[in-house]
Design an enzyme around this catalytic site. Sequence first.
Site, PDB file in Angstrom:
ATOM      1  N   GLU A 205       0.807  -1.219   0.000  1.00  0.00           N
ATOM      2  CA  GLU A 205       0.000   0.000   0.000  1.00  0.00           C
ATOM      3  C   GLU A 205       0.840   1.269   0.000  1.00  0.00           C
ATOM      4  OE1 GLU A 205      -2.886  -0.434   3.111  1.00  0.00           O
ATOM      5  OE2 GLU A 205      -3.832  -2.135   2.112  1.00  0.00           O
ATOM      6  N   LYS A 337     -15.504  -1.608   2.132  1.00  0.00           N
ATOM      7  CA  LYS A 337     -14.736  -2.083   0.975  1.00  0.00           C
ATOM      8  C   LYS A 337     -15.733  -2.617  -0.048  1.00  0.00           C
ATOM      9  CE  LYS A 337     -10.485  -3.353   3.447  1.00  0.00           C
ATOM     10  NZ  LYS A 337      -9.740  -4.467   4.090  1.00  0.00           N
ATOM     11  N   SER A 367      -5.466  -3.952  -0.704  1.00  0.00           N
ATOM     12  CA  SER A 367      -4.012  -3.967  -0.925  1.00  0.00           C
ATOM     13  C   SER A 367      -3.667  -4.222  -2.390  1.00  0.00           C
ATOM     14  CB  SER A 367      -3.340  -4.996  -0.017  1.00  0.00           C
ATOM     15  OG  SER A 367      -3.977  -6.244  -0.130  1.00  0.00           O
TER      16      SER A 367
END
Length: 427
Positions: A205, A337, A367
Amino acid sequence: MSAIVDIVGREVLDSRGNPTVECDVLLESGVMGRAAVPSGASTGSREAIELRDGDKSRYLGKGVLNAVKNINTEISEAVLGLDAAEQSFLDKTLIDLDGTDNKGRLGANAMLAVSMAVARAAAEESGLPLYRYFGGMGAVQLPVPMMNVINGGAHANNSLDLQEMMIIPVGAPSFREAVRWGAEVFHALKKILHDKGISTAVGDEGGFAPSVESHEAAIQLILQAIDKAGYRAGEQIALGLDCAASEFYKDGKYHLEGEGLSLTAQEWTDMMAAWVDKYPIISIEDGMAEGDWDGWKLLTDRLGKNVQIVGDDLFVTNTKILKEGIEKGIANSILIKINQIGTLSETFAAIEMAKRAGYTAVISHRSGETEDSTIADIAVATNAGQIKTGSMSRSDRMAKYNQLLRIEEDLGDVAVYPGRAAFYNLR
């Protein structure tokens, strides 16, 4: 009516070099929408299913040709002719077509790619930017970024068990300034690590992934960087942790292998509480394992008045699980998410449920990302107030920050940067 006349799914690559799904949606007017879906490394067991081919001769089994095929055949047949402006009806059509609780038949990656691409096409057709299309005239609030400057756990190959240590520019006057503050701290941290002879390699990230003797040592490095960049820790820049505790929970205990510790939920809570007392930590994500609801209750009761307690693997952007958590007084925030649930409509429903209960909603990347910046628009559209989209490096992360800078410019004088007020769940 903005009728859908063509849909094309394809296999592209994410920021880790793994396949993911991209979709193009063409409308009768000639307008096209395109979207690509992200993929996670540390995943909750109750997330919607990401369909992978499992063919070890291609991409180590991670190909997504079956998901792409589902878009180009079954999904295409079901949605051709539908009105792209009817997002909730389109998403319900996808959910009904899949017919499973976890989207395991068609694949959440296939369904989300279509859901997002249709929304982009409809926004383009309406002549509105995506955030305005979703959020209407009330979409004026930029999110406070939670910038992941030190990576550990599943996002890095180092001695840290906790997955993310973040800086949160709560004292910045605008989003643009928040980004500048974050970038300056990031570069100050890089110089500190370099001068100490510690690796400045970055994780998935974009944050640094140093091998240091303890988590406290990593926190202290961040505090040094904040000071070196000319900012005041706590007052101007606060800290956040993503423990991703499910990753180091085994046999009823929390194993911090980097520090040689094996802790009960009570001992682990005590350790986090000591950090909160000592450092300006205002947010802890996945502090307990997703299945350890007793541990979650312990953590929430102990720290939930002063610290944002965020459920990620715990809630997986799922309204059924979130409802149960709200009823039991578990956590006070949900991580959002989009690929955990698989359609935009369900994503918005989770954000709305959280807000009604006084929980915050933190919009998040994964990620494994792409250049797609939809989550930036979602953060503004829903007035979520917070976003997690990585560190100040890697263009897959910067794509979201840059889109938010554009949105702030587009909003002009009506743009709001909430700062500490974004943490309205704290008393």
